[in-house]
Design an enzyme around this catalytic site. Sequence first.
Site, PDB file in Angstrom:
ATOM      1  N   LYS A 152       3.737   0.608   9.889  1.00 17.58           N
ATOM      2  CA  LYS A 152       3.986   1.854   9.180  1.00 17.58           C
ATOM      3  C   LYS A 152       3.435   3.044   9.951  1.00 17.58           C
ATOM      4  O   LYS A 152       4.001   4.128   9.921  1.00 17.58           O
ATOM      5  CB  LYS A 152       3.350   1.793   7.790  1.00 17.58           C
ATOM      6  CG  LYS A 152       4.280   1.180   6.769  1.00 17.58           C
ATOM      7  CD  LYS A 152       3.685   1.246   5.382  1.00 17.58           C
ATOM      8  CE  LYS A 152       2.725   0.129   5.147  1.00 17.58           C
ATOM      9  NZ  LYS A 152       2.249  -0.026   3.786  1.00 17.58           N
TER      10      LYS A 152
ATOM     11  N   GLU B 291       0.886  -1.155   0.000  1.00 14.87           N
ATOM     12  CA  GLU B 291       0.000   0.000   0.000  1.00 14.87           C
ATOM     13  C   GLU B 291       0.931   1.212   0.000  1.00 14.87           C
ATOM     14  O   GLU B 291       1.812   1.290   0.863  1.00 14.87           O
ATOM     15  CB  GLU B 291      -0.790  -0.059   1.305  1.00 14.87           C
ATOM     16  CG  GLU B 291      -2.138   0.550   1.252  1.00 14.87           C
ATOM     17  CD  GLU B 291      -2.833   0.389   2.602  1.00 14.87           C
ATOM     18  OE1 GLU B 291      -2.653  -0.643   3.276  1.00 14.87           O
ATOM     19  OE2 GLU B 291      -3.547   1.332   2.969  1.00 14.87           O
TER      20      GLU B 291
ATOM     21  N   ARG C  11       4.241 -12.905   9.996  1.00 10.44           N
ATOM     22  CA  ARG C  11       4.982 -11.694   9.690  1.00 10.44           C
ATOM     23  C   ARG C  11       6.263 -11.647  10.515  1.00 10.44           C
ATOM     24  O   ARG C  11       6.410 -12.339  11.509  1.00 10.44           O
ATOM     25  CB  ARG C  11       4.125 -10.458   9.896  1.00 10.44           C
ATOM     26  CG  ARG C  11       3.597 -10.248  11.292  1.00 10.44           C
ATOM     27  CD  ARG C  11       2.468  -9.227  11.304  1.00 10.44           C
ATOM     28  NE  ARG C  11       2.910  -7.908  10.891  1.00 10.44           N
ATOM     29  CZ  ARG C  11       2.367  -7.228   9.881  1.00 10.44           C
ATOM     30  NH1 ARG C  11       1.389  -7.722   9.165  1.00 10.44           N
ATOM     31  NH2 ARG C  11       2.802  -6.019   9.593  1.00 10.44           N
TER      32      ARG C  11
HETATM   33  P1  ATP Z   1       2.171  -2.388   8.191  1.00 12.78           P
HETATM   34  O1  ATP Z   1       1.386  -3.193   9.150  1.00 12.78           O
HETATM   35  O2  ATP Z   1       3.623  -2.270   8.516  1.00 12.78           O
HETATM   36  O3  ATP Z   1       1.543  -1.060   7.888  1.00 12.78           O
HETATM   37  P2  ATP Z   1       1.001  -3.532   5.880  1.00 12.78           P
HETATM   38  O4  ATP Z   1       0.719  -4.966   5.876  1.00 12.78           O
HETATM   39  O5  ATP Z   1      -0.157  -2.634   6.051  1.00 12.78           O
HETATM   40  O6  ATP Z   1       2.172  -3.235   6.881  1.00 12.78           O
HETATM   41  P3  ATP Z   1       1.411  -3.370   3.090  1.00 12.78           P
HETATM   42  O7  ATP Z   1       1.959  -2.249   2.314  1.00 12.78           O
HETATM   43  O8  ATP Z   1      -0.010  -3.700   2.918  1.00 12.78           O
HETATM   44  O9  ATP Z   1       1.732  -3.054   4.592  1.00 12.78           O
HETATM   45  O10 ATP Z   1       2.323  -4.669   2.899  1.00 12.78           O
HETATM   46  C1  ATP Z   1       2.697  -5.201   1.662  1.00 12.78           C
HETATM   47  C2  ATP Z   1       3.020  -6.651   1.843  1.00 12.78           C
HETATM   48  O11 ATP Z   1       4.056  -6.806   2.807  1.00 12.78           O
HETATM   49  C3  ATP Z   1       1.826  -7.412   2.348  1.00 12.78           C
HETATM   50  O12 ATP Z   1       1.701  -8.591   1.588  1.00 12.78           O
HETATM   51  C4  ATP Z   1       2.147  -7.682   3.784  1.00 12.78           C
HETATM   52  O13 ATP Z   1       1.567  -8.865   4.222  1.00 12.78           O
HETATM   53  C5  ATP Z   1       3.674  -7.750   3.782  1.00 12.78           C
HETATM   54  N1  ATP Z   1       4.191  -7.361   5.097  1.00 12.78           N
HETATM   55  C6  ATP Z   1       3.977  -6.223   5.772  1.00 12.78           C
HETATM   56  N2  ATP Z   1       4.576  -6.252   6.973  1.00 12.78           N
HETATM   57  C7  ATP Z   1       5.209  -7.453   7.068  1.00 12.78           C
HETATM   58  C8  ATP Z   1       6.010  -8.104   8.063  1.00 12.78           C
HETATM   59  N3  ATP Z   1       6.286  -7.505   9.222  1.00 12.78           N
HETATM   60  N4  ATP Z   1       6.485  -9.335   7.807  1.00 12.78           N
HETATM   61  C9  ATP Z   1       6.221  -9.934   6.633  1.00 12.78           C
HETATM   62  N5  ATP Z   1       5.481  -9.397   5.655  1.00 12.78           N
HETATM   63  C10 ATP Z   1       4.971  -8.173   5.860  1.00 12.78           C
HETATM   64 MG    MG Z   2      -1.833  -3.458   4.384  1.00 12.80          MG
END
Ligand code: ATP
Ligand code: MG
Length: 555
Positions: free
Chosen positions: A276, A37, A266
């Site tokens: 984030k 995102e 994760r």
């Molecule tokens: P955050 O919780 O840090 O805001 P998010 O999941 O909202 O992260 P996205 O931009 O949607 O952030 O993530 C893109 C991809 O990265 C998704 O497939 C997500 O599952 C993966 N991802 C995000 N954080 C992690 C993590 N800590 N470990 C493994 N994969 C992750």
């Molecule tokens: Mg997300």
Amino acid sequence: MNSQNPVESPTNFIRNIINKDLEAGKHQSVQTRFPPEPNGYLHIGHAKSICLNFGTAELYKGKCCLRFDDTNPAKEDVEYVESIQEDVKWLGFGWSGAVRYSSNYFETFHQSAVELISKGLAYVCFLSSEEARVYRGTLKEPGKESPYRDTPVEKNLVLFEKMKKGELKEGECVLRAKIDMASSFMCMRDPTLYRIRFETHHQTADDWCIYPMYDFAHCIGDAVEGVTHSLCTLEFQDNRRLYDWVLEHLNAFNKPDRPHQYEFSRLNLEYTVMSKRKLQTLVEDKLVSGWDDPRMPTISGLRRRGYTPASIRDFADRIGISKVDSITDVALLETSIRDDLNVVAPRTMGVINPIKVIIENYAEDSIETLKAPIHPQNEGMGKREINFGRELYIDRADFEEVAPNGKYKRLALNKEVRLRNAYVINASRCEKDSNGNTTTVYCTYDADTLGKNPSDGRKVKGVIHFVEATTAVEAKFMLYDRLFIDANPGKSDNLESLINPNSCQSATGFVEPSMIEAEVEAAYQFEREGYFCRDNQSDSLVFNKTVGLRDTWNQ
Ligand code: ATP
Ligand code: MG
């Protein structure tokens, strides 16, 4: 097909699934995607997902697309779109074809919504968000059906069209799937598919005022692109039901080779916040200098700190992929970078907290050039020239007037020490300032000891590093340490109170003259001090400490 199965390489449960799917002929090739995102910079957790998605595609000679999951225009920005692409490339991965955006598929999402409405599987609901929350029920209580649930199809089509044309107000209504208000999975209780948002979108400007929800858009995006294995983190486990429901109820996508979602745990790292939102707080509250502050767990922060793509990929390999939630020790990440830099980083000398040494029996105004190996274990890396003369700098920590004990291996009055890559010296007296701090140490050197190793019969116990004072170049050293004092800072809402007050210290010292040419981000080992890289944001000579030579955190 079997020839595609990488049976020799270390496996994980996702590869097992893929191997079975290929064997069963369910798919002819493998396609994954990385779907960030664009609402922040990528962090080391994303790197795990990047290595998994791009790495798996590479392994099976398949495809992996980069798709911006841009369905929430309020929080997104092109700054993030650009930084994410740069970070993925820097890690060493390339995406298949053009960069994709969920917004590329807004027409398809809309048509899909119309199809569900036409099939009596979606309806426009005017419950307020508070009412909808009450109607949804709880984990123990089933939900209640919305009074708008049985609106006739024709009327729903008209209402949805009005939503699309901007004739209804933001928050006035949403489009919901008609599934099961008594489902034990909350996400199946008539979830929202579309909402009204009068926001300008960074890709589609003002073309749309209705935006799809992640659960509706993601699976369709996967299906449109031909993704076979849609890999996401464990918190989406329940949502898999909705992923499947949406695709199973759309004619174009309900096929035997449609995408399936698989969840992995994760990455959580000790002493690190990963969400984030929290990283954004650190930036906005100026607790760090920006998204690329070298103490941040962002890819850009790690890069500026001196982490290499190879070390981050190695770390991803070491942590592996599983379904078990855990918190990884930061020492593991530090081991990955240390192991990489130990092999690749050229050696050099830098004095971080300098005191002057005067070699009283060395000729004035004379500088000699000595040779030193660029890497002690890799002769192929060649030699470098270092200067030696009457005036040197050594580190304040390497001198004591009186050796504190018999094990002391540095310089003390009337003691000998070997200068790395040069001669043995002996200290005779020192000068101090009004605060009692040593300013200058007067020594003599032994001209016969050059190039001989410590077993040359001199019984010199210690080796310290130095630079020649008149040719040395001044440099600033940024001595970074862990950003937080608490192993689990994410649990607190007051991040400021958990910041490690010693996480960013600086010192001005001296380096070998050739270091003026150091390239930004290139790694060096300052002998006995640690691994450093030249800062990529400073015009002057600034070296960021990447990691120490050994793990000293717990000592
Ligand atoms: P955050 O919780 O840090 O805001 P998010 O999941 O909202 O992260 P996205 O931009 O949607 O952030 O993530 C893109 C991809 O990265 C998704 O497939 C997500 O599952 C993966 N991802 C995000 N954080 C992690 C993590 N800590 N470990 C493994 N994969 C992750
Ligand atoms: Mg997300």
